[in-house]
Design a protein around this motif. Sequence first.
Motif, mmCIF file in Angstrom:
data_model
loop_
_atom_site.group_PDB
_atom_site.id
_atom_site.type_symbol
_atom_site.label_atom_id
_atom_site.label_comp_id
_atom_site.label_asym_id
_atom_site.label_seq_id
_atom_site.Cartn_x
_atom_site.Cartn_y
_atom_site.Cartn_z
ATOM 1 N N SER A 154 17.612 6.298 -4.718
ATOM 2 C CA SER A 154 16.464 5.685 -4.056
ATOM 3 C C SER A 154 16.435 6.138 -2.593
ATOM 4 O O SER A 154 17.426 6.627 -2.053
ATOM 5 C CB SER A 154 16.505 4.155 -4.149
ATOM 6 O OG SER A 154 17.597 3.647 -3.416
ATOM 7 N N LYS A 156 15.145 4.967 1.429
ATOM 8 C CA LYS A 156 14.836 3.790 2.233
ATOM 9 C C LYS A 156 14.426 4.228 3.636
ATOM 10 O O LYS A 156 14.863 5.272 4.132
ATOM 11 C CB LYS A 156 16.061 2.870 2.355
ATOM 12 C CG LYS A 156 16.495 2.256 1.047
ATOM 13 C CD LYS A 156 17.665 1.328 1.258
ATOM 14 C CE LYS A 156 18.065 0.671 -0.060
ATOM 15 N NZ LYS A 156 19.066 -0.376 0.149
ATOM 16 N N THR A 161 13.168 -0.142 0.678
ATOM 17 C CA THR A 161 13.020 0.933 -0.295
ATOM 18 C C THR A 161 11.568 1.412 -0.292
ATOM 19 O O THR A 161 10.644 0.606 -0.304
ATOM 20 C CB THR A 161 13.417 0.444 -1.706
ATOM 21 O OG1 THR A 161 14.769 -0.046 -1.651
ATOM 22 C CG2 THR A 161 13.312 1.553 -2.725
#
Length: 186
Positions: A154, A156, A161
């Motif tokens: 992921s 950020k 996020t």
Amino acid sequence: MSLIRFLTSKTFFKQLALAVVALIVFVFIMMWWLRSTTNHGEFIEVPDLKGKTIETVKIELNDNDLVMEIQDSANFNPKYPKYSVIEQYPEAGSQVKENRKIYLILNPSGFRKVAVPNIVRRTFRQAKPTLEALGFEVGEITYADDIGKDEVLSIKHQGETIKAGTMLPLTSKIDLVLGNGNRASN
């Protein structure tokens, strides 16, 4: 009367002398008029406008009988204040006539925004140059349990996020969560 006799007569020479005198008087009058209307030999020095705000530039150019023309804004330069002059043409110190346009390029209010690329499930080795090529900085790197070692899980920005396509200003720091190569425990 033949043409040759006319060209050698007193009347022709009188008319020719009058035409030459009239031409000389006309040229002197035109030169005097041009000198007075174009302010021949009178110049204004272009002031240094770099780093100054628009309001200050307007006052300074009005005081010097110059005209401001904003051309564009460039890429954001953090060394200069927002909406200040970062480039000018003609350059500072140039000699110009009054009412000359001074072309200005301004510093925008911030970095332009760019869409975050889709780097999820790509290796860190692929993701880092992709982000840097677009003008982003790679921030903090954290690891989470995932079988894909150094694979981006992921992305950020400022602790939240984000998804691919999110618009962020250039030079923003993007934090990455990478896989550590361990299977996720249930």
